[in-house]
Motif scaffolding. Structure first.
Motif, PDB file in Angstrom:
ATOM      1  N   GLY A 342     -57.046  36.142   4.993  1.00  0.00           N
ATOM      2  CA  GLY A 342     -57.972  36.643   5.923  1.00  0.00           C
ATOM      3  C   GLY A 342     -57.240  36.620   7.139  1.00  0.00           C
ATOM      4  N   ARG A 343     -56.361  35.764   7.470  1.00  0.00           N
ATOM      5  CA  ARG A 343     -55.926  35.608   8.809  1.00  0.00           C
ATOM      6  C   ARG A 343     -55.020  36.631   9.122  1.00  0.00           C
ATOM      7  NH1 ARG A 343     -50.318  32.933   8.311  1.00  0.00           N
ATOM      8  NH2 ARG A 343     -50.808  31.714  10.602  1.00  0.00           N
ATOM      9  N   ASP A 344     -54.426  36.732  10.456  1.00  0.00           N
ATOM     10  CA  ASP A 344     -53.382  37.609  10.979  1.00  0.00           C
ATOM     11  C   ASP A 344     -51.935  36.978  10.862  1.00  0.00           C
ATOM     12  OD1 ASP A 344     -52.054  39.825  11.817  1.00  0.00           O
ATOM     13  OD2 ASP A 344     -52.645  39.454  13.978  1.00  0.00           O
ATOM     14  N   GLY A 345     -50.910  37.433  10.175  1.00  0.00           N
ATOM     15  CA  GLY A 345     -49.937  36.776  10.228  1.00  0.00           C
ATOM     16  C   GLY A 345     -49.355  36.211   8.973  1.00  0.00           C
ATOM     17  N   GLY A 346     -48.146  36.656   8.632  1.00  0.00           N
ATOM     18  CA  GLY A 346     -47.481  36.263   7.167  1.00  0.00           C
ATOM     19  C   GLY A 346     -47.661  37.438   6.284  1.00  0.00           C
ATOM     20  N   VAL A 376     -59.212  39.971  -6.061  1.00  0.00           N
ATOM     21  CA  VAL A 376     -59.029  41.218  -5.664  1.00  0.00           C
ATOM     22  C   VAL A 376     -59.776  41.665  -4.293  1.00  0.00           C
ATOM     23  CG1 VAL A 376     -59.571  43.718  -6.234  1.00  0.00           C
ATOM     24  CG2 VAL A 376     -58.422  42.212  -8.075  1.00  0.00           C
ATOM     25  N   GLU A 377     -60.894  41.140  -4.225  1.00  0.00           N
ATOM     26  CA  GLU A 377     -61.790  41.312  -3.114  1.00  0.00           C
ATOM     27  C   GLU A 377     -61.127  40.728  -1.846  1.00  0.00           C
ATOM     28  OE1 GLU A 377     -63.952  43.303  -2.968  1.00  0.00           O
ATOM     29  OE2 GLU A 377     -64.698  43.413  -4.858  1.00  0.00           O
ATOM     30  N   MET A 378     -60.323  39.625  -1.905  1.00  0.00           N
ATOM     31  CA  MET A 378     -59.835  38.836  -1.000  1.00  0.00           C
ATOM     32  C   MET A 378     -58.736  39.892  -0.391  1.00  0.00           C
ATOM     33  SD  MET A 378     -59.751  35.023  -1.217  1.00  0.00           S
ATOM     34  CE  MET A 378     -59.500  34.596  -2.807  1.00  0.00           C
ATOM     35  N   ILE A 379     -57.944  40.289  -1.455  1.00  0.00           N
ATOM     36  CA  ILE A 379     -56.904  41.174  -1.038  1.00  0.00           C
ATOM     37  C   ILE A 379     -57.339  42.661  -0.426  1.00  0.00           C
ATOM     38  CG2 ILE A 379     -54.874  42.855  -1.943  1.00  0.00           C
ATOM     39  CD1 ILE A 379     -54.498  40.431  -4.270  1.00  0.00           C
ATOM     40  N   ALA A 380     -58.446  43.106  -0.940  1.00  0.00           N
ATOM     41  CA  ALA A 380     -59.075  44.202  -0.265  1.00  0.00           C
ATOM     42  C   ALA A 380     -59.389  44.012   1.365  1.00  0.00           C
ATOM     43  CB  ALA A 380     -60.275  44.946  -1.055  1.00  0.00           C
ATOM     44  N   PHE A 381     -60.077  42.765   1.451  1.00  0.00           N
ATOM     45  CA  PHE A 381     -60.173  42.371   2.872  1.00  0.00           C
ATOM     46  C   PHE A 381     -58.745  42.312   3.727  1.00  0.00           C
ATOM     47  CE2 PHE A 381     -60.538  39.528   6.446  1.00  0.00           C
ATOM     48  CZ  PHE A 381     -61.800  39.669   6.908  1.00  0.00           C
ATOM     49  N   LEU A 401     -63.970  29.430  11.556  1.00  0.00           N
ATOM     50  CA  LEU A 401     -64.531  30.847  11.642  1.00  0.00           C
ATOM     51  C   LEU A 401     -63.603  31.518  12.774  1.00  0.00           C
ATOM     52  CD1 LEU A 401     -67.322  32.371  10.918  1.00  0.00           C
ATOM     53  CD2 LEU A 401     -68.003  31.639  13.332  1.00  0.00           C
ATOM     54  N   PHE A 402     -63.290  32.744  12.186  1.00  0.00           N
ATOM     55  CA  PHE A 402     -62.414  33.626  13.031  1.00  0.00           C
ATOM     56  C   PHE A 402     -62.939  35.204  12.623  1.00  0.00           C
ATOM     57  CE2 PHE A 402     -59.831  32.580   9.305  1.00  0.00           C
ATOM     58  CZ  PHE A 402     -59.257  33.766   8.650  1.00  0.00           C
ATOM     59  N   LYS A 403     -62.574  36.037  13.561  1.00  0.00           N
ATOM     60  CA  LYS A 403     -62.967  37.339  13.411  1.00  0.00           C
ATOM     61  C   LYS A 403     -61.429  37.935  13.532  1.00  0.00           C
ATOM     62  CE  LYS A 403     -62.947  39.022  18.379  1.00  0.00           C
ATOM     63  NZ  LYS A 403     -63.654  39.781  18.942  1.00  0.00           N
ATOM     64  N   ARG A 404     -61.643  39.423  13.035  1.00  0.00           N
ATOM     65  CA  ARG A 404     -60.453  40.207  12.794  1.00  0.00           C
ATOM     66  C   ARG A 404     -61.023  41.743  13.726  1.00  0.00           C
ATOM     67  NH1 ARG A 404     -56.564  39.511   9.227  1.00  0.00           N
ATOM     68  NH2 ARG A 404     -55.389  41.077  10.473  1.00  0.00           N
ATOM     69  N   GLY A 405     -60.612  41.661  14.843  1.00  0.00           N
ATOM     70  CA  GLY A 405     -61.152  42.814  15.781  1.00  0.00           C
ATOM     71  C   GLY A 405     -62.488  42.700  15.649  1.00  0.00           C
ATOM     72  N   LYS A 406     -63.221  43.729  15.700  1.00  0.00           N
ATOM     73  CA  LYS A 406     -64.679  43.795  15.504  1.00  0.00           C
ATOM     74  C   LYS A 406     -65.121  43.903  13.959  1.00  0.00           C
ATOM     75  CE  LYS A 406     -65.943  45.073  20.367  1.00  0.00           C
ATOM     76  NZ  LYS A 406     -66.710  46.294  21.059  1.00  0.00           N
ATOM     77  N   GLN A 407     -64.278  44.218  13.226  1.00  0.00           N
ATOM     78  CA  GLN A 407     -64.421  44.717  11.754  1.00  0.00           C
ATOM     79  C   GLN A 407     -65.001  43.705  10.764  1.00  0.00           C
ATOM     80  OE1 GLN A 407     -62.186  46.089  13.844  1.00  0.00           O
ATOM     81  NE2 GLN A 407     -63.343  47.909  14.432  1.00  0.00           N
TER      82      GLN A 407
END
Length: 466
Positions: A342-346, A376-381, A401-407
């Protein structure tokens, strides 16, 4: 499948240029036969993977998983997991569906064969005789070189001696990895001109077959001189290269400061993010908190994202008694996957093994992890969120709790009771009156006011996509 957004990270350094890569998820098909990987090529692609890390492609014998990490000969691909023909078929099958192959490479040592002979000639007279007797077969399995001659001799190894000080680079890089009970250890290669030339030919041959990346096994045990001599700019050009440097933590940890930091400072390679793994394990422990995952890189507890291969388990952890204490609770491991995907990085790595019952200590726990619906669903995210900025909205002992952009919005609750997290949606620019759907449960969330409360059920992750 959700659309995959490929955001390229350009890694260019003085030492050479590594190819542009997006942080696509790697499937570590640990101990899978090459033919099995080929047979599942379509499923692997449909599950959202873009790369598969496969077992070392070389000459090795013995049915045990660890035998794959004891090379007999680089010039031939032939092991219980397949031969060169199988390897090539696998590369072609994956290429057809847009998936690349990364090869696990073992360059520090050769096989420990002291139990059957006293010399250090590789592959040994028995194997050379087999090459001769089955010359037509081995002609098809050869990568390079003259199979009528030995590859290495005693002059190509460091003197015998076991590692005794694991914090001393000289000791770790010039002596042998040994077991107990008088084991003489894995013969440690000396990076002389001949050894280096053969290892370069080996890597180039794999690259010519279509391999797109290398995982360097036990790179902690190789000197910087040896690494520099083998991984030339021409070898790593267009390749994704990452090393295994096992540490107990991040900055300030002896193993990080002495081994991992110099490796990253002196190469363009990526590396397993053991600092982040240590942080994850601590965050999910009884005394730790998920607030430790708020921004671990800021205090040296995670690697820079463009250089990091992130994970929740590696092949050594369940299969070596000395590392089994690092196995996470199954639910915590799933929540940790939600975090790294879910995170950004790596670049996330998903471990999934194929072990015989005699070697599987965990009753198939990781056998089909790669293709489970939740994974599979986590990878899709993960694929859909690439390139979207990450902002942490809240963290405490139980929740993150974190967000990725607004999406996208990710919420994780490690505790045994449901948790409510209220955020200021104006401050964090979340969209109102649109459905955010959790890819894991199907639950929907809609923001209709400035202050919105997210309910996170006990021991659960939510991965909402707009």
């Amino acid at each position: 499948m959700k659309a995959v957004v490929n955001i390229l990270i350009i890694l260019s350094f003085t030492f050479g240029v590594i190819r542009s890569v997006s942080a696509d998820t790697i499937l570590h098909a640990f101990n899978w036969k090459y033919s099995e990987v080929a047979a599942k090529a379509n499923q692997i692609a449909q599950a959202g993977y873009k790369q598969v890390l496969v077992a070392p492609a070389m000459k090795s014998s013995g049915d045990q998983w660890w035998a794959r990490y004891q090379p007999q000969d680089y010039r031939v691909i032939d092991s219980p997991l397949g031969n060169k023909e199988d390897f090539v078929n696998m590369i072609q099958a994956l290429k057809k569906v847009g998936v690349e192959v990364y090869a696990d490479v073992v360059l520090n040592h050769m096989a420990n064969e002291s139990w059957k002979r006293s010399d250090l000639n590789y592959p040994g007279t028995d194997v050379l005789a087999d090459y001769k007797n089955r010359s037509s077969y081995y002609a098809k399995q050869t990568l390079f070189g003259d199979l009528s001659q030995e590859l290495f001799s005693a002059n190509d190894f460091h003197p015998a001696g076991c590692i005794t000080d694991w914090n001393d680079p000289g000791n770790v890089q010039y002596w042998r990895l040994c077991g107990g009970n008088g084991d003489t250890g894995l013969p440690d290669l000396d990076p002389n001109n001949w050894v280096v030339s053969q290892q370069r030919l080996y890597l180039q041959a794999l690259k010519d077959l279509g391999v797109k990346g290398f995982r360097i096994d036990a790179v902690k045990h190789m000197s910087q001189y040896q690494i520099d001599q083998i991984f030339t700019p021409s070898i790593i050009s267009g390749m994704y290269v990452f090393g295994e440097v096992i540490t107990s933590g991040g900055k300030g940890d002896v193993s990080y400061d002495v081994f991992l930091a110099p490796y990253l400072n002196n190469t363009t390679h990526a590396a397993y993010d053991f600092p982040l793994f240590a942080t994850i394990r601590d965050a999910f422990s009884i005394n730790g908190g998920l607030n430790e995952l708020h921004d671990p890189q800021a205090y040296g507890a995670a690697l820079e994202g463009s250089r990091a291969v992130t994970f929740t388990i590696t092949h050594d952890i369940p299969n070596n008694d000395g590392f089994r204490y690092q196995i996470m609770d199954p639910t915590d491991e799933t929540l940790a996957y939600a975090y790294i995907l879910g995170r950004d990085g790596g670049t996330p790595l998903v471990y999934s093994d194929e072990l015989p019952a005699s070697e599987d200590k965990d009753n198939g726990r990781w056998k089909n992890v790669w293709d489970k619906t939740q994974m599979v669903e986590m990878i899709a995210f993960h694929n859909a969120m690439q390139g979207k900025a990450m902002t942490v909205l809240h963290s405490d002992h139980c929740t993150l709790l974190f967000k990725r952009g607004k999406q996208g919005i990710v919420g994780i609750n490690k505790c045994g009771d449901a948790q409510n997290v209220t955020v200021d949606t104006n401050q964090y620019e979340l969209n109102w009156y649109v459905d955010y759907k959790d890819v894991l449960s199907g639950a929907k969330e809609q923001i209709t006011s400035r202050y919105h409360t997210f309910n996170l059920p006990a021991r659960t992750a939510r991965m909402y996509m707009m």
